[in-house]
Design a protein around this motif. Structure first.
Motif, PDB file in Angstrom:
ATOM      1  N   LEU A 261       0.031  -5.807 -75.495  1.00  0.00           N
ATOM      2  CA  LEU A 261       0.095  -4.549 -75.477  1.00  0.00           C
ATOM      3  C   LEU A 261       0.695  -3.738 -74.508  1.00  0.00           C
ATOM      4  O   LEU A 261       1.904  -2.888 -74.779  1.00  0.00           O
ATOM      5  CB  LEU A 261      -0.941  -3.611 -76.337  1.00  0.00           C
ATOM      6  CG  LEU A 261      -1.503  -4.471 -77.401  1.00  0.00           C
ATOM      7  CD1 LEU A 261      -2.873  -3.532 -77.979  1.00  0.00           C
ATOM      8  CD2 LEU A 261      -0.755  -4.175 -78.572  1.00  0.00           C
ATOM      9  N   THR A 262       0.090  -3.898 -73.326  1.00  0.00           N
ATOM     10  CA  THR A 262       0.586  -3.105 -72.171  1.00  0.00           C
ATOM     11  C   THR A 262       2.058  -3.497 -71.847  1.00  0.00           C
ATOM     12  O   THR A 262       2.746  -2.702 -71.249  1.00  0.00           O
ATOM     13  CB  THR A 262      -0.376  -3.512 -70.822  1.00  0.00           C
ATOM     14  OG1 THR A 262      -1.695  -3.270 -71.410  1.00  0.00           O
ATOM     15  CG2 THR A 262       0.059  -2.791 -69.743  1.00  0.00           C
ATOM     16  N   ASN A 263       2.457  -4.869 -72.241  1.00  0.00           N
ATOM     17  CA  ASN A 263       3.643  -5.297 -71.639  1.00  0.00           C
ATOM     18  C   ASN A 263       4.811  -4.519 -72.356  1.00  0.00           C
ATOM     19  O   ASN A 263       6.131  -4.417 -71.883  1.00  0.00           O
ATOM     20  CB  ASN A 263       3.749  -6.593 -71.921  1.00  0.00           C
ATOM     21  CG  ASN A 263       5.267  -7.243 -71.590  1.00  0.00           C
ATOM     22  OD1 ASN A 263       5.375  -7.470 -70.297  1.00  0.00           O
ATOM     23  ND2 ASN A 263       5.981  -7.849 -72.339  1.00  0.00           N
ATOM     24  N   HIS A 264       4.414  -4.004 -73.550  1.00  0.00           N
ATOM     25  CA  HIS A 264       5.431  -3.312 -74.468  1.00  0.00           C
ATOM     26  C   HIS A 264       6.190  -2.174 -73.554  1.00  0.00           C
ATOM     27  O   HIS A 264       7.527  -2.064 -73.793  1.00  0.00           O
ATOM     28  CB  HIS A 264       4.905  -2.796 -75.584  1.00  0.00           C
ATOM     29  CG  HIS A 264       6.039  -2.101 -76.714  1.00  0.00           C
ATOM     30  ND1 HIS A 264       6.868  -2.827 -77.160  1.00  0.00           N
ATOM     31  CD2 HIS A 264       6.268  -0.673 -76.645  1.00  0.00           C
ATOM     32  CE1 HIS A 264       7.720  -1.998 -77.938  1.00  0.00           C
ATOM     33  NE2 HIS A 264       7.182  -0.632 -77.521  1.00  0.00           N
ATOM     34  N   PHE A 265       5.572  -1.241 -72.955  1.00  0.00           N
ATOM     35  CA  PHE A 265       6.086  -0.276 -72.045  1.00  0.00           C
ATOM     36  C   PHE A 265       6.101  -0.723 -70.472  1.00  0.00           C
ATOM     37  O   PHE A 265       6.703   0.169 -69.812  1.00  0.00           O
ATOM     38  CB  PHE A 265       5.477   0.930 -72.245  1.00  0.00           C
ATOM     39  CG  PHE A 265       5.430   1.463 -73.792  1.00  0.00           C
ATOM     40  CD1 PHE A 265       6.651   2.156 -74.087  1.00  0.00           C
ATOM     41  CD2 PHE A 265       4.475   1.743 -74.494  1.00  0.00           C
ATOM     42  CE1 PHE A 265       6.864   2.481 -75.159  1.00  0.00           C
ATOM     43  CE2 PHE A 265       4.632   2.084 -75.814  1.00  0.00           C
ATOM     44  CZ  PHE A 265       5.470   2.650 -76.276  1.00  0.00           C
ATOM     45  N   ALA A 266       5.719  -1.717 -70.125  1.00  0.00           N
ATOM     46  CA  ALA A 266       5.812  -2.108 -68.527  1.00  0.00           C
ATOM     47  C   ALA A 266       7.373  -2.096 -68.235  1.00  0.00           C
ATOM     48  O   ALA A 266       8.359  -2.728 -68.722  1.00  0.00           O
ATOM     49  CB  ALA A 266       5.237  -3.494 -68.378  1.00  0.00           C
ATOM     50  N   GLY A 267       7.552  -1.494 -67.091  1.00  0.00           N
ATOM     51  CA  GLY A 267       9.034  -1.585 -66.578  1.00  0.00           C
ATOM     52  C   GLY A 267       9.868  -0.728 -67.191  1.00  0.00           C
ATOM     53  O   GLY A 267      11.181  -0.725 -66.983  1.00  0.00           O
ATOM     54  N   CYS A 268       9.541   0.043 -68.156  1.00  0.00           N
ATOM     55  CA  CYS A 268      10.526   0.905 -68.927  1.00  0.00           C
ATOM     56  C   CYS A 268      10.754   2.082 -68.283  1.00  0.00           C
ATOM     57  O   CYS A 268      10.083   2.818 -67.603  1.00  0.00           O
ATOM     58  CB  CYS A 268       9.910   1.166 -70.453  1.00  0.00           C
ATOM     59  SG  CYS A 268       9.462  -0.214 -71.510  1.00  0.00           S
TER      60      CYS A 268
END
Length: 268
Positions: A261-268
């Motif tokens: 779930l965290t990866n969905h917005f990581a680095g956006c």
């Protein structure tokens, strides 16, 4: 075969969804697959409009679902509590996924088992609050726009994974302009296909009282989770029909799910 009216098919909502977690011949639930994440792709049957649907078997009494078209875009998050004794989800909450695996709740669905009634309250920004109820003619039921996330958990508890079964098919339309945003489409019969030559278990689908085939479900023969679903009617806005295809499974547990779930917005 039953047909959905044009207004209904044109207003399919792509976020909230819910369902019960039992089959007619369900045994005491087998919880060996708790901690598993099931990654699906939902599309039209021609492969267009792909969207990821990931289902987390969070606990014996809980399931969580993520849905998104692409990383860094809006994503839906649904969390439901269920009774492992009866297999019925008494409360399901729809939310919007936020950074760092957080979420904001906006839709609340409850089931009154005694009254056989589903009730929904949807609180969307800049829109009137939706509060509606509908009778459900058959239990168990699986909300169609939940992409059969509940069914992939429920079927794992079946006494006989090859036995025919039936389920109610309600649908939520989060459109405040509709008089009936929460409707009951009918009761679906799933008939085991004993001529299917693969190891997986295939069921053909039809509405009770109508022999016309409307689709199919294919389940994993070892663990009972859903591998493929196809129906000839859409369950979300903009789609022509429905296909849900299992891409992979992983024993991620809570840590793996949170990282996902965290990866969905990581680095956006």
């Amino acid at each position: 075969m039953r047909q959905m009216n044009s207004k209904l098919s044109a207003t399919m909502v792509a976020g909230l969804c819910a369902a019960t977690f039992a089959l007619p011949n369900a045994a005491t639930a087998q919880f060996g697959q708790v901690g598993t994440i099931y990654h699906y792709e939902r599309t039209n049957q021609d492969g267009s409009l792909p969207e990821q649907v990931s289902v987390f078997y969070a606990a014996a009494d809980a399931v969580e679902v993520y849905k998104a078209r692409e990383k860094c875009t809006d994503a839906a998050f649904v969390h439901a509590k269920l009774d492992p004794e009866s297999g019925v989800a008494a409360s399901i909450t729809g939310a919007r996924l936020l950074p760092d695996a957080q979420h904001r709740d906006f839709a609340f669905l409850t089931y009154d088992e005694a009254a056989k009634e589903l009730s929904i309250r949807v609180e969307l920004p800049n829109m009137p609050v939706i509060e509606k109820s509908t009778q459900v003619e058959h239990t168990p039921w699986h909300l169609y726009d939940f992409d059969f996330a509940s069914l992939t958990i429920a079927h794992q508890a079946a006494n006989n994974p090859k036995a025919d079964f039936e389920f109610g098919l309600p649908l939520l339309l989060a459109d405040p302009s509709l008089d009936e945003p929460l409707t009951y489409l009918g009761t679906v019969k799933a008939s085991y296909d004993d001529e299917y030559t693969a190891l997986s278990h295939r069921f053909s689908l039809s509405f009770v009282g109508d022999d016309a085939e409307i689709g199919q479900l294919i389940f994993n023969p070892m663990h009972g989770h859903l591998e493929l679903a196809e129906l000839n009617m859409p369950n979300h806005l903009g789609y022509e029909d429905f296909k849900l295809d299992l891409l992979s499974t992983q024993k991620g547990g809570e840590k793996g799910w949170t990282n996902f779930l965290t990866n969905h917005f990581a680095g956006c």
